[in-house]
Design a protein around this motif. Sequence first.
Motif, PDB file in Angstrom:
ATOM      1  N   ARG A 104      -0.277  -6.947   9.136  1.00  0.00           N
ATOM      2  CA  ARG A 104       0.570  -7.937   8.448  1.00  0.00           C
ATOM      3  C   ARG A 104       0.086  -8.166   7.023  1.00  0.00           C
ATOM      4  O   ARG A 104       0.884  -8.358   6.105  1.00  0.00           O
ATOM      5  N   GLU A 105      -1.224  -8.157   6.840  1.00  0.00           N
ATOM      6  CA  GLU A 105      -1.786  -8.336   5.495  1.00  0.00           C
ATOM      7  C   GLU A 105      -1.336  -7.207   4.574  1.00  0.00           C
ATOM      8  O   GLU A 105      -0.951  -7.427   3.420  1.00  0.00           O
ATOM      9  N   GLN A 106      -1.410  -5.970   5.107  1.00  0.00           N
ATOM     10  CA  GLN A 106      -0.994  -4.817   4.312  1.00  0.00           C
ATOM     11  C   GLN A 106       0.516  -4.854   4.026  1.00  0.00           C
ATOM     12  O   GLN A 106       0.955  -4.511   2.927  1.00  0.00           O
ATOM     13  N   ILE A 107       1.251  -5.283   5.030  1.00  0.00           N
ATOM     14  CA  ILE A 107       2.708  -5.386   4.860  1.00  0.00           C
ATOM     15  C   ILE A 107       3.053  -6.396   3.769  1.00  0.00           C
ATOM     16  O   ILE A 107       3.960  -6.187   2.961  1.00  0.00           O
ATOM     17  N   ALA A 108       2.311  -7.522   3.727  1.00  0.00           N
ATOM     18  CA  ALA A 108       2.543  -8.553   2.712  1.00  0.00           C
ATOM     19  C   ALA A 108       2.251  -8.019   1.304  1.00  0.00           C
ATOM     20  O   ALA A 108       2.997  -8.273   0.354  1.00  0.00           O
ATOM     21  N   ILE A 109       1.147  -7.241   1.188  1.00  0.00           N
ATOM     22  CA  ILE A 109       0.786  -6.660  -0.114  1.00  0.00           C
ATOM     23  C   ILE A 109       1.855  -5.672  -0.564  1.00  0.00           C
ATOM     24  O   ILE A 109       2.293  -5.669  -1.728  1.00  0.00           O
ATOM     25  N   ILE A 110       2.285  -4.813   0.388  1.00  0.00           N
ATOM     26  CA  ILE A 110       3.304  -3.819   0.077  1.00  0.00           C
ATOM     27  C   ILE A 110       4.621  -4.481  -0.306  1.00  0.00           C
ATOM     28  O   ILE A 110       5.307  -4.049  -1.243  1.00  0.00           O
ATOM     29  N   THR A 111       4.975  -5.569   0.397  1.00  0.00           N
ATOM     30  CA  THR A 111       6.212  -6.292   0.088  1.00  0.00           C
ATOM     31  C   THR A 111       6.185  -6.862  -1.325  1.00  0.00           C
ATOM     32  O   THR A 111       7.190  -6.836  -2.046  1.00  0.00           O
ATOM     33  N   GLY A 112       5.010  -7.346  -1.751  1.00  0.00           N
ATOM     34  CA  GLY A 112       4.863  -7.861  -3.115  1.00  0.00           C
ATOM     35  C   GLY A 112       5.085  -6.777  -4.150  1.00  0.00           C
ATOM     36  O   GLY A 112       5.740  -6.992  -5.179  1.00  0.00           O
ATOM     37  N   ASP A 146      10.717   4.219  -2.482  1.00  0.00           N
ATOM     38  CA  ASP A 146      10.856   4.969  -1.232  1.00  0.00           C
ATOM     39  C   ASP A 146       9.499   5.232  -0.586  1.00  0.00           C
ATOM     40  O   ASP A 146       9.333   5.093   0.637  1.00  0.00           O
ATOM     41  N   ALA A 147       8.508   5.603  -1.429  1.00  0.00           N
ATOM     42  CA  ALA A 147       7.168   5.898  -0.911  1.00  0.00           C
ATOM     43  C   ALA A 147       6.502   4.652  -0.328  1.00  0.00           C
ATOM     44  O   ALA A 147       5.888   4.697   0.753  1.00  0.00           O
ATOM     45  N   ILE A 148       6.632   3.539  -1.029  1.00  0.00           N
ATOM     46  CA  ILE A 148       6.023   2.290  -0.556  1.00  0.00           C
ATOM     47  C   ILE A 148       6.739   1.777   0.690  1.00  0.00           C
ATOM     48  O   ILE A 148       6.108   1.253   1.619  1.00  0.00           O
ATOM     49  N   GLU A 149       8.065   1.928   0.714  1.00  0.00           N
ATOM     50  CA  GLU A 149       8.838   1.502   1.887  1.00  0.00           C
ATOM     51  C   GLU A 149       8.408   2.297   3.121  1.00  0.00           C
ATOM     52  O   GLU A 149       8.314   1.749   4.232  1.00  0.00           O
ATOM     53  N   LYS A 150       8.140   3.582   2.918  1.00  0.00           N
ATOM     54  CA  LYS A 150       7.669   4.426   4.020  1.00  0.00           C
ATOM     55  C   LYS A 150       6.316   3.933   4.528  1.00  0.00           C
ATOM     56  O   LYS A 150       6.073   3.897   5.744  1.00  0.00           O
ATOM     57  N   LYS A 151       5.443   3.528   3.585  1.00  0.00           N
ATOM     58  CA  LYS A 151       4.117   3.008   3.950  1.00  0.00           C
ATOM     59  C   LYS A 151       4.250   1.712   4.738  1.00  0.00           C
ATOM     60  O   LYS A 151       3.525   1.479   5.720  1.00  0.00           O
TER      61      LYS A 151
END
Length: 220
Positions: A173-181, A149-154
């Motif tokens: 987009r780079e941060q989104i890719a890292i968070i998605t991983g 939940d916390a990472i999804e919010k980020k």
Amino acid sequence: MPYSIDHKNKCVYKKKSDGSRGEKVGCTKGSLKDYVAALQIHAENKRPMKKSLKEQDELQDPVDGALTQVFAVQKPYVGCELTSLVKPIDPLMGLAGHKIVPDQVHAIFADEPTAQKIATELYETHMEGQQALEEKKDVTTKKIKLAIDAIEKKRKEHMDMAKEDPKNASKHREQIAIITGKLDDLMTKLEKIEKSKKPIEEKLDESFFKRLKNTLKNKK
């Protein structure tokens, strides 16, 4: 088969022809005497024997006081039931004759009430351990869900910032890719834990064990 006994560590060794200690056979946490008896029964069962008609008649009519049946208490395992842990054993057939692996046996007893009592104690300890394991899985599952939940919010924050500032969208987009991983890793762990969960029977209350002990006492 002659054995050399280590009473301190409750281990059994093969005895060499010169009387010295040889290869280790195994150890036990239960009764050392019962463990040795089980090994001897297993060894005798492996030894080919040809009996005369007289000897066969003697086996069918055992001497007074001789054990015609003993009771093996198996070690509890996942999914086992209390009623399946005690197995009656014919000493002449041995463990192998009943398709029981010696390493899966906790101990062997001469009477059923004692075997049932020990099996009950082992089963209760086993069930408590299984219950604790499943409770630990539940705690871990909750922690992973909170982290997701916390990472999804980020991730949502980065997506909103990318929409508000399209010129710098590549950084987000780079941060989104890292968070998605990270999300994928957490989801994989969550799935493994959920699949490993096993239904635990309702914990047996004290009254059940009290009734069982009284039953065993009456059998003596």
